[in-house]
Design an enzyme around this catalytic site. Structure first.
Site, PDB file in Angstrom:
ATOM      1  N   HIS A  82       0.862  -1.311  -0.119  1.00 17.21           N
ATOM      2  CA  HIS A  82      -0.009   0.012  -0.042  1.00 17.21           C
ATOM      3  C   HIS A  82       0.931   1.249  -0.126  1.00 17.21           C
ATOM      4  CE1 HIS A  82      -3.173   2.583   0.968  1.00 17.21           C
ATOM      5  NE2 HIS A  82      -2.618   3.266   1.923  1.00 17.21           N
ATOM      6  N   LYS A 187      -8.742  -0.250   5.896  1.00 11.23           N
ATOM      7  CA  LYS A 187      -8.960  -0.586   4.770  1.00 11.23           C
ATOM      8  C   LYS A 187      -8.241  -1.611   4.181  1.00 11.23           C
ATOM      9  CE  LYS A 187      -9.030   3.591   3.729  1.00 11.23           C
ATOM     10  NZ  LYS A 187      -9.045   5.164   3.385  1.00 11.23           N
TER      11      LYS A 187
END
Ligand code: URA
Length: 433
Positions: A82, A187
């Site tokens: 990420h 998330k």
């Protein structure tokens, strides 16, 4: 339990229990706790912070506020990367197929670009035919068959973050380590990966402006991962200047393809080899990062990494003939060159300005509803530290819009050249691995 007592407790700088955090977040999501109370708690957290246990509990409660992807039927450890967002950041397009070509399982959910930063989904969709709307079953099947799949974030994932982020945005409560890190990590964790590598950007084009701030954010997120028993590691990387050379969707896809074929810009190649070797160790495919790095490089040289990209794009419905022949891609109507006005060394190539200018040329969106013009954007021709001669091209701007003189001027001003020698910036400033 009453919401007001929880707000008061945090206002007085006391620690919240998991039950209190659960009560508050669940009440906020189901509407029994109003926005004004959630704003008050967010501000109390901004001012007084949270310890690592509270931050991990907040993350866990947010993560469980919606659907959690069940990827247990994927064989092997799932690893994800990420990035906190940057300009020209096409790392996922390179890294995903690259590590999958050595056996890592990449089950990735990505977002779209907004403002000066691009999004992986938009870049992928600039390849004709690509679809990111896979069912969960198709997504899992694809990872099991070819080692990599990518889908868009579904709306039922982490509703607590959607609601809270909208509120934070308008109540001056975005800048808080526990709130930012729980927002990002909830998330990531809800998408079911076993291991996560965080690429935390610092610099002019990033959310965190200094290396220190980026290290602080990364440290909190790694701690959350530890509390929630996921192998979480981080690298702190440069976003003073764009990553690689290309900014804009088709332009970045072309750069990613060239990188997988062994002709990538130095900084992008280095980042992908470093990040890839960490991900392969996290996936337990390799024990040793140096050996992993060697094999990653080998798979670029022997064509296996590019072959994996083609398998991946084909599985997502894309027309791979575009990858074999990059000249097939649509090009923009207008091309402008920005030239150096003096000799010297490149001191600045401001990522934020260049990202914003690329967006104004058509490569990005200002609001979620805006349409993207895939061939538009900017290719910079030099990186910080390069020796420059007067008249040399610093950047090429691609657009389908007329009357872009203002934007071209901004692009020109994003660069500065000085007489004294400038040291190039390291791509990776710190490792938390
Ligand atoms: N990105 C997120 O997803 N959440 C934040 O709070 C900040 C950046």
């Amino acid at each position: 339990m009453r919401a007001v007592d929880i707000i008061c407790k945090k206002k007085d700088n006391n620690e919240l229990s998991k039950e209190e955090i659960e009560f508050f977040i669940n009440g906020f999501v189901n509407g029994s706790i109003p926005d004004y109370q959630a704003s008050a708690l967010a501000m109390a957290i901004v001012l007084n912070g949270m310890n690592s246990r509270e931050t991990a509990d907040l993350t866990s409660v947010m993560m469980h506020s919606g659907k959690i992807l069940d990827l247990s039927s994927i064989k092997g450890l799932k690893v994800d990367k990420h990035s906190t967002g940057g300009v020209g950041d096409k790392t996922s397009l390179v890294l995903g197929p690259l590590v999958a070509s050595l056996g890592a399982k990449v089950a990735k959910m990505s977002g779209r670009g907004l403002g000066h930063t691009g999004g992986t989904l938009d870049k992928l969709e600039s390849i004709p035919g690509v679809s990111i709307s896979l069912t969960q079953e198709a997504f899992i099947k694809q990872v099991n068959e070819i080692g990599i799949a990518l889908m868009g974030q579904t709306n039922d994932l982490v509703p607590a973050d959607k609601k809270l982020y909208a509120l934070r945005d308008v109540t001056a409560t975005v800048e808080s380590l526990p709130l930012i890190s729980s927002s990002i990590m909830s998330k990531k964790l809800a998408t079911g990966s076993d291991a996560i590598l965080l690429d935390v950007k610092y610099g002019e084009g990033a959310f965190m402006k200094s290396v220190e701030d980026a290290v602080n954010l990364a440290t909190v997120m790694v701690e959350i991962g530890k509390h929630l028993k996921r192998d979480t590691r981080a690298i702190i990387t440069d976003m003073e200047q764009p990553l690689g050379l290309a900014i804009g969707n088709i332009l970045e896809v072309k750069e990613a393809v060239n990188t997988l074929k062994g002709n990538g810009p130095k900084d992008l190649v280095e980042l992908c080899l470093e990040a890839g070797s960490i991900m392969l160790v996290q996936s337990k495919v390799y024990e040793d990062r140096e050996k992993a790095k060697e094999d990653l490089l080998k798979n670029i040289e022997n064509g296996l990494a590019f072959k994996k990209l083609k398998e991946f794009i084909k599985a997502q419905g894309g027309d791979v003939s575009y990858l074999d022949n990059l000249d097939k891609f649509e090009t923009s109507k207008y091309v402008y060159e920005i030239k150096a006005k003096r000799d010297g060394y490149l001191k600045r190539a401001q990522a934020l300005t260049l990202g914003t200018s690329a967006m104004k040329l058509g490569a990005g969106r200002l609001t979620k509803e805006d349409l993207i013009d895939y061939p538009s954007g900017i290719v910079i021709r030099h990186k910080i530290g390069d020796k420059i001669s007067k008249g040399e091209v610093l950047a090429t701007c691609y657009t389908n819009y007329e009357n872009v003189n203002e934007v071209l001027k901004e692009v020109e001003e994003a660069f500065s050249i000085v007489s004294e020698k400038v040291n190039p910036l390291p791509v990776i400033a710190k490792y938390l691995v």
